[in-house]
Design a protein around this motif. Structure first.
Motif, PDB file in Angstrom:
ATOM      1  N   SER A 296       0.834  -1.199   0.000  1.00 20.62           N
ATOM      2  CA  SER A 296       0.000   0.000   0.000  1.00 20.62           C
ATOM      3  C   SER A 296       0.875   1.259   0.000  1.00 20.62           C
ATOM      4  O   SER A 296       0.597   2.214  -0.715  1.00 20.62           O
ATOM      5  CB  SER A 296      -0.962  -0.019   1.186  1.00 20.62           C
ATOM      6  OG  SER A 296      -0.394   0.581   2.314  1.00 20.62           O
TER       7      SER A 296
ATOM      8  N   VAL B  72      -6.175   4.601   2.751  1.00 14.40           N
ATOM      9  CA  VAL B  72      -6.222   3.927   4.042  1.00 14.40           C
ATOM     10  C   VAL B  72      -7.584   4.083   4.726  1.00 14.40           C
ATOM     11  O   VAL B  72      -8.081   3.164   5.378  1.00 14.40           O
ATOM     12  CB  VAL B  72      -5.061   4.396   4.948  1.00 14.40           C
ATOM     13  CG1 VAL B  72      -5.173   5.856   5.271  1.00 14.40           C
ATOM     14  CG2 VAL B  72      -4.995   3.566   6.216  1.00 14.40           C
TER      15      VAL B  72
ATOM     16  N   THR C 253      -9.729   1.530   3.171  1.00 15.12           N
ATOM     17  CA  THR C 253      -9.362   0.209   3.676  1.00 15.12           C
ATOM     18  C   THR C 253     -10.040  -0.028   5.016  1.00 15.12           C
ATOM     19  O   THR C 253     -10.655  -1.063   5.250  1.00 15.12           O
ATOM     20  CB  THR C 253      -7.837   0.105   3.857  1.00 15.12           C
ATOM     21  OG1 THR C 253      -7.199   0.491   2.659  1.00 15.12           O
ATOM     22  CG2 THR C 253      -7.424  -1.308   4.205  1.00 15.12           C
TER      23      THR C 253
END
Lengths: 288, 243, 312
Positions: free
Chosen positions: A105, A219, A222
C-alpha cells in the motif's frame, strides 16, 4: 428521508468495495491492507480517462476490471503465494500478509504521489440534480449506486450458481475439506484475489464520480471496508451488503447532524459495538 | 468423606443441532485410572475438552472434589488441578525442552518459579526418560520424545487429575511398550488419570475402570474385562451386522 | 545475577554515559538527530516488548503519542512538567487497557485494524472539540531546551530497557512467550492470556504517551494533524521489526540506521518517504523476517557449525 437515501446511495458503493475485500480475505485468506489504494487507483484511472479523453467512467470500468484483475492476480501469485507456502500457522500468515500488504500500500501511494502529485482530484460528471420521492439528489450518486447494485447482484448470482463460484464459497467455509473434494484451492484463491481487487477498483471508479480523492486517502477506505467485512461476517455476502448500507446511513447521519469530520469516528463506534457484542458479525453464527 | 476427585452429572454439549455429548454421568475416584473409550466421533475428546474447559458445556455440572468448575475458564480449571495433553502434541517451538516443562510448573496448580521450577522440571524430565535432553530445541526431538515432554509439562504443576488425550496414538510397537510402561509407573505413583484411548492393550493393562461412549452417550461402565465383553460395546465398535 | 549480567550492566551504563555527553558536542544538527534516535529507541523498544512475544502488530503508537503531547499542551501552564509526564503515562496506560480489553480477546486482525484507526479516531474527536470551542491549536512555550528533552528521553529509554529486562525475567514475560508460541497451551497451563496481554500492552501505551509529553515543547505549536500523524506508528513498527523484535536490544539495531536513512531521504527526496516506507516493509517480510538480529544469529550459527566441522 433525505439522509436515509443519501446514506443508502453511499452504502451501495461501500458494499461493492467491501465485497472486493471480503473475496480476498474470506477466500484467499489475505487481509489485504492495500485494498484502499487499489480503490484510489481505480478512481485515478476514471479521472484520467475522463479528463484526458472525455470517456465516461461507466465505460472505463469495462477496461479497468480486466486490467486490475490481472494485476491483482499477479500480486497474489508473485507476492502472496510464497507467504502462504512458508507460513507455519494461520497467525504467521496473518502477520506476514499484513506487513506485506502494508508495504504494497505504501509503495502504491508513493508511486501515485510521484505520478499524480499530492493534490486532490475530482471531476464533474453527471452532476445534475434528480428528484426522488420529493428530494433532490445528484445524478452521479444515483448512477453509481445503480451500477454498484448491478455488479453486486451479478457477483452474488455468480457465487451462488456457477461452479467456480460455488467452489470459491466452499473454500471460504472450509479450505481443507474443499481441497479434499478436488477443488484447486491455490488456483481459486488467486482467482478470488484478482476478482476482489477488480471489484474494489471498479468501486473506486464509481466513487470518484462524486467523491474527491487523493493519493493518500486509500487507508480510510481500507478501514471502512474492513469494518464492513467484520460487521457483516467474513465470507458472508448478505451480511456485507447489510453492514455496508448500515455504515453508509450512520455516516451520513453523523455527517449531516453532527460534523462531517466525524465520519470515521462514527464508523469506529459501530466497530467497537460489534467487537464487544457480536464479534462473529451481524449475521454470523456464534462460533462453537 | 468421599474420595471422589471428579464427577460429571448430566453433562451435555450441543453444536448447533448436533448433540456431541449427551447427559454424561461418571465419577473418578482418587488413585484411579479411568479409560474413556469408544469409536471415532463418539464424543470422548469433546468430553475431555469440556472437563478441561476448552469447550463450555451446554448443560449439566462438572465438579472437582465437590466444587463445581463447570463455568470456569480453562486457566482456572488448570489452576485448580486438572492438567491435560493434546491429541496432536502441542509444544512451544521457540523454547528449549526444559523451558517447555517449566512452562507447566509456573502458572498451574502448584506454582514454582526460578531455580525451584527449573530443578523440578529437570526431575520430571528424568522421570519421563529425557535426562540430559533439557537443552535441546523441541524441533530436534523424536516423536515419542515430544510426547514425553508434553507429559512432563502436565505433571509439572502436580495436578490432582491428569487428562491424557490419545497419548499413545501414533507410536510404533516398541515405543508403545515404552509408553505403556511410563503411564503404568504414573499409576503406581497413585496419580488420578483419565485416558482417552484407542489402543486396546493399553486399556486392558492400564485402566481400573472404563466408560464407553457411543454417539455422545455412555453405553457401559466397568472394568476393562467387563466392558470389552459387553454386547452393546461390541455392537458400538463393530456395527450391528457383525453381532 | 550472573557474571554476564553484571558485565552487560556495566557496558550498558558506559554506553549510556557516552550517549549522555552528546549535547556537550555543541552540534545542533547531531543533537536533533540524537533526539530523534532517542525518541524512536524508546518507542520501538517498548513496542517490541509487547509485539515481539505476542506477534500482535500495534499501530496505536501515534494515538498514545498524540495524547501525551496534548497532556503537555493543556497542562504546562498550571502543573510542573515532570508531573505532566506522569499524568500522560497514566492516561496512556488506561487508554491501552481499554483498547486491549476490547480487542485482545479476539484475533490479531481485529487488533491491527483497531489500532490502525485509533489515532485517526482520537484526532477527529479532538478536532471536533476544538472546532466547537473555536480553538485551533495549542502553543507550548516552555524554557525546556533540546538538550533537556534529549536527557529526559535518554532517562526514559533507560527505564524502558530496565522494565524490559525485568519483564523478561518475570512470570509475566514468560507467560507472554508461551502465549506467543501457543495460546492454547498457555491457557491450559494456567495462564490468563487476555489479562497478560492487556497488562503488557499497557507498557508501550504508557511509554508512548510519556514520549509525546516530553516532545511537545519541541513542536512549540501543536495541532491534531501534527500530534496524531499516523506515519509515526508505521516508522516504529518498521524500526522494531528491522532490528528484530525478539530481543530487548533488537529494535535499537533497527532504529539507528533507519533514522539516518529516513533523515537523508526526507531532506533530499521529500516526496519519496512513503515509497521508502513501503519498500522497507517489503524488505522486512521477504528478506529479513527476523530482522538484523535474526541475520546475526544465523551468521553466528553458521560460523559455529563451520568451526565444529573444522575441529572434527
Amino acid at each position: 428521508m433525505d439522509i436515509l437515501i443519501t446514506g443508502l446511495l453511499l452504502g451501495g458503493t461501500y458494499a461493492l468495495i467491501a465485497m472486493g475485500l471480503n473475496l480476498q480475505y474470506g477466500v484467499a485468506r489475505i487481509m489485504n491492507l492495500a485494498n484502499g489504494e487499489m480503490l484510489v487507483a481505480g478512481g485515478f484511472a476514471a479521472f484520467w480517462m475522463y479528463t484526458a479523453g472525455q470517456i465516461s467512467p461507466f465505460l472505463t470500468i469495462f477496461l479497468l476490471a480486466p486490467l486490475t484483475f490481472v494485476l491483482n492476480w499477479l500480486i497474489y501469485r508473485i507476492m502472496l503465494q510464497p507467504l502462504v507456502k512458508r507460513a507455519k500457522s494461520r497467525g504467521q500468515l496473518e502477520t506476514d500478509s499484513i506487513l506485506a500488504t502494508f508495504g504494497l500500500s505504501f509503495v502504491m501511494v508513493g508511486l501515485m504521489l510521484s505520478v499524480f502529485g499530492g493534490d486532490y482530484f475530482n471531476y464533474s460528471y453527471l452532476a445534475r440534480p434528480i428528484v426522488i420521492v420529493g428530494d433532490t439528489f445528484a445524478l452521479n450518486r444515483v448512477a453509481a449506486f445503480l451500477a454498484a447494485v448491478v455488479i453486486c447482484g451479478a457477483l452474488y448470482l455468480w457465487l451462488n450458481h456457477s461452479r467456480a463460484g460455488l467452489s470459491i464459497r466452499a473454500i471460504a467455509v472450509a479450505p481443507d475439506s474443499a481441497r479434499l473434494v478436488g477443488i484447486n484451492v491455490t488456483h481459486l484463491a488467486a482467482l478470488a484475489f484478482g476478482l476482489g481487487g477488480a471489484v474494489t477498483a471498479v468501486g473506486g471508479a464509481l466513487l470518484s464520480t462524486y467523491l474527491t480523492l487523493d493519493a493518500s486517502t486509500g487507508v480510510i477506505f481500507t478501514l471502512k471496508a474492513l469494518i464492513i467485512v467484520i460487521m457483516g461476517g467474513v465470507g458472508d455476502v448478505r451480511g456485507t451488503i447489510i453492514a455496508a448500507l448500515l455504515l453508509g446511513i450512520v455516516e451520513t447521519l453523523v455527517a449531516s447532524l453532527l460534523d462531517p469530520g466525524l465520519t470515521l469516528a462514527a464508523a469506529y463506534t459501530l466497530f467497537i459495538l460489534i467487537l464487544l457484542f457480536r464479534p462473529q458479525g451481524l449475521c454470523g453464527k456464534k462460533p462453537t | 468423606m468421599s474420595n471422589t476427585v471428579l464427577s460429571l452429572r448430566g453433562v451435555t454439549k450441543r453444536f448447533g443441532g448436533l448433540v456431541a455429548v449427551n447427559a454424561m454421568d461418571f465419577d473418578v475416584t482418587e488413585h484411579q485410572v479411568m479409560g474413556l473409550i469408544g469409536p471415532n466421533g463418539s464424543g470422548k475428546s469433546t468430553t475431555l475438552n469440556l472437563i478441561s474447559g476448552a469447550l463450555k458445556v451446554s448443560g449439566g455440572e462438572i465438579s472437582l472434589r465437590g466444587t463445581p468448575i463447570t463455568a470456569l475458564p480453562a486457566e482456572q480449571i488448570n489452576r485448580r488441578g486438572i492438567a491435560r495433553t493434546f491429541q496432536l502434541v502441542r509444544l512451544l517451538p521457540s523454547m528449549s525442552v526444559l523451558e517447555n516443562v517449566v512452562a507447566g510448573a509456573v502458572f498451574g496448580h502448584k506454582r514454582r518459579w526460578g531455580q525451584d521450577a527449573r530443578r523440578h522440571a529437570e526431575t520430571l524430565l528424568a522421570r519421563v526418560g529425557l535426562e540430559g535432553k533439557g537443552h535441546l530445541r523441541v524441533g530436534q526431538l523424536t516423536y515419542i520424545d515430544t510426547k514425553r515432554v508434553e507429559l512432563a509439562r502436565v505433571l509439572a504443576s502436580d495436578p490432582k487429575l491428569l487428562l491424557l488425550d490419545e497419548w499413545l496414538a501414533g507410536l510404533n510397537p516398541s515405543e508403545l511398550q515404552i509408553g505403556i510402561t511410563l503411564i503404568k509407573s504414573l499409576r503406581d505413583e497413585g496419580r488420578t488419570i483419565i485416558l482417552v484411548e484407542h489402543v486396546m492393550d493399553a486399556i486392558r493393562s492400564l485402566c481400573d475402570t472404563c466408560v464407553v461412549m457411543a454417539s455422545g452417550t455412555k453405553i457401559a461402565q466397568g472394568t476393562p474385562q467387563q466392558v470389552l465383553s459387553d454386547p452393546d460395546v461390541i455392537r458400538a465398535y463393530l456395527g450391528d451386522d457383525d453381532v | 545475577m550472573t557474571g554476564t549480567d553484571i558485565r552487560n550492566l556495566i557496558l550498558s551504563a558506559i554506553a549510556l554515559g557516552i550517549c549522555a555527553l552528546l549535547p556537550l558536542s555543541g552540534s545542533g544538527y547531531w543533537l536533533s538527530i540524537g533526539v530523534t534516535i532517542a525518541m524512536f529507541t524508546v518507542l520501538a523498544t517498548s513496542w517490541a516488548l509487547f509485539s515481539g512475544p505476542t506477534h500482535y502488530i500495534s499501530l496505536a503508537t501515534a494515538a498514545f503519542f498524540g495524547v501525551g503531547t496534548y497532556v503537555t499542551g493543556l497542562g504546562f501552564e498550571t502543573l510542573p512538567f515532570w508531573s505532566l509526564i506522569g499524568i500522560a503515562g497514566v492516561i496512556g496506560a488506561v487508554l491501552a487497557a481499554l483498547v486491549g480489553l476490547a480487542t485482545l480477546r479476539l484475533s490479531g486482525v481485529y487488533f491491527v485494524i483497531f489500532t490502525l484507526g485509533l489515532a485517526e479516531l482520537v484526532r477527529q474527536v479532538i478536532t471536533w472539540f476544538q472546532n466547537k470551542s473555536g480553538q485551533k491549536g495549542l502553543y507550548v512555550l516552555t524554557d525546556i531546551s533540546e538538550a533537556g528533552i534529549y536527557w529526559m528521553l535518554l532517562s526514559l529509554a533507560t527505564a524502558v530497557f530496565l522494565t524490559g529486562w525485568l519483564i523478561g525475567r518475570s512470570r509475566l514475560g514468560f507467560a507472554l512467550r508461551i502465549i506467543g508460541d501457543d495460546e492454547t497451551v498457555a491457557v491450559h497451563s494456567g495462564i490468563n492470556s487476555a489479562l497478560s496481554k492487556v497488562l503488557l500492552f499497557m507498557v508501550p501505551g504508557s511509554v508512548a504517551a510519556m514520549t509525546g509529553a516530553i516532545l511537545a515543547p519541541r513542536y512549540v505549536y501543536i495541532e491534531p494533524s501534527l500530534a496524531f500523524a499516523p506515519m509515526l506508528s508505521f516508522q516504529v513498527v518498521i524500526m522494531a521489526l528491522l532490528g528484530g523484535a525478539g530481543r530487548l536490544w533488537g529494535p535499537l539495531v533497527g532504529v539507528i540506521p533507519f533514522t539516518l536513512l529516513w533523515e537523508s531521504i526526507s531532506s533530499n527526496f521529500p516526496q519519496q518517504t512513503t515509497l521508502l516506507l513501503g519498500v522497507a516493509f517489503l524488505i522486512i517480510v521477504y528478506a529479513l523476517p527476523r530482522g538484523f538480529v535474526g541475520l546475526l544469529d544465523d551468521l553466528r550459527h553458521r560460523t559455529r557449525a563451520r568451526m565444529a566441522e573444522g575441529v572434527a
